[in-house]
Design an enzyme around this catalytic site. Structure first.
Site, short mmCIF file in Angstrom:
data_model
loop_
_atom_site.label_atom_id
_atom_site.label_comp_id
_atom_site.label_asym_id
_atom_site.label_seq_id
_atom_site.Cartn_x
_atom_site.Cartn_y
_atom_site.Cartn_z
N LYS A 115 0.82 -1.22 0.00
CA LYS A 115 0.00 0.00 0.00
C LYS A 115 0.85 1.26 0.00
CE LYS A 115 -4.54 -1.36 0.95
NZ LYS A 115 -5.79 -1.19 1.66
N LYS A 197 -3.43 -10.64 -7.08
CA LYS A 197 -4.69 -10.87 -6.37
C LYS A 197 -5.81 -10.00 -6.94
CE LYS A 197 -5.47 -8.73 -2.54
NZ LYS A 197 -5.52 -8.13 -1.22
N LYS A 200 -10.15 -4.64 -5.06
CA LYS A 200 -11.02 -3.52 -5.41
C LYS A 200 -10.20 -2.32 -5.89
CE LYS A 200 -11.79 -3.78 -0.50
NZ LYS A 200 -12.64 -4.23 0.53
#
Ligand code: TYM
Length: 333
Positions: A115, A197, A200
């Site tokens: 992130k 993966k 969203k």
């Protein structure tokens, strides 16, 4: 009897629309176990603001996520469904646990590394501290199991380490929970880049399938799914990640084994297989989408569910928090 039931707890961030990955990796497992366990499921809105959000959208997605939870089979009479920010004890325990978590442990979290690369302009302290709040979310309900997808395993393991450290100092305050990861569906991959993966926050809109998406759009995404240059439907995640991912989704949607799927599509080529996976997924999602849409028309009902959920959750959470405050030496009010 009620008191002897094992406890299950989990949450999902309303940071985007629910994905097929969240459904197959987590929610489906929750719904299947609702009768056996005392269950707590929440919308992790406090985690969501570690990345900048549009406030109105966050509010809308939080309520829509609750409607989807119910539509997925989580009966609010049998499960405690609530919004994380409605139970301040999560943040209060989070602070205490911060003081029992090492800087080095947090730097090793792969989600933090990923992130911070994704949001290099906003590597805030919340993003770094996120796994501690998650540990508080979990430990405050003393659960036995935490049903999550494979990507959250590292966070649950850190939570166990924090619990053991705290218990080592103060005695058995926290139950040390187990991650509960499904055998099939634990890591659904992107349809357009099957090495990654499904998420969203995927940049390519064709890679991610949303649970409540229009069936025509869903069908198109499956038709475009990236595969390989062979023609055989065979489970081999290393050499055939695209096909293996589609097999995983098909196995979840139909309950068939990989052997059965290989036989079913023997000699048929990828086109027919992709269409079948798309159709099976659409049929799996259809009742969920229809029920979510119906529930979203009844805002008063949803409000009643999350209000009652917060009340029940707070009662349990405050009990644990009082115990922790006492152990660390805070003067009772
Ligand atoms: P989140 O919101 O990223 O994902 C929600 C759940 O869905 C699972 N999942 C997947 N499973 C299989 N394949 C995928 N592609 C896929 N994508 C997501 C995740 O593993 C997760 O179970 N930190 C958590 C939310 C959270 C939480 C908690 C979970 C906050 N507090 C306490 C459990 C307990 C998260 O970001 O999940």
């Amino acid at each position: 009897m009620e008191d002897q039931k094992k406890v299950m707890l989990s949450g999902i961030q309303p940071s985007g629309e629910l994905t097929l990955g969240s459904y197959l990796g987590a929610i489906r497992n929750w719904a299947e176990r609702a009768d056996q366990f005392d269950c707590y499921y929440f919308m992790a809105d406090m985690h969501t603001i570690t990345v900048r959000q549009n406030p109105a959208e966050l509010r809308r997605r939080t309520v829509s996520q609750l409607a989807a939870y119910i539509a997925c089979g989580l009966d609010p009479e049998k499960n405690t469904l609530f919004i994380q920010s409605h139970v301040p004890a999560h943040a209060q325990l989070g602070w205490v646990l911060n003081c029992y978590t090492m800087y080095g442990e947090l730097t090793r979290m792969t989600q933090f590394k990923a992130k911070s690369a994704q949001h290099a302009e906003n590597i805030n302290a919340g993003l770094f501290d996120y796994p501690v709040l998650m540990a508080a979310d979990i430990l405050i309900y003393q659960p036995d199991y935490v049903p999550v997808g494979d990507d959250q395993k590292q966070h649950v393991e850190l939570c166990r380490d924090i619990a053991e450290r705290f218990n080592g100092i103060y005695g058995p305050v926290f139950k040390v929970p187990e991650p509960y990861i499904p055998k099939v569906g634990a890591r659904i991959m992107s349809l357009s880049s099957p090495e990654d993966k499904m998420s969203k926050s995927d940049h390519d809109p064709n890679g991610c399938v949303y649970l409540l998406e229009d069936p025509a759009v869903m069908a198109k995404k499956f038709k475009r799914a990236v595969t390989d240059s062979e023609t055989s439907v065979r489970f081999d995640p290393v050499n055939k990640p695209g096909i293996s991912n589609l097999m995983q989704i098909y196995a979840c949607a139909t309950g068939r084994t990989y052997d059965e799927i290989e036989k079913e599509f023997d000699g048929m080529g990828y086109g027919a297989f992709k269409t079948a996976v798309g159709d099976a997924t659409i049929e799996m999602c259809r009742p969920i989408r229809e029920e979510t849409e119906r529930l979203l028309k009844d805002k008063a009902y949803l409000e009643q569910v999350y209000t009652a959920g917060a009340e029940k959750a707070s009662y349990i959470a405050n009990k644990t928090l009082r115990k922790v405050y006492k152990k660390v030496g805070f003067v009772p009010r």
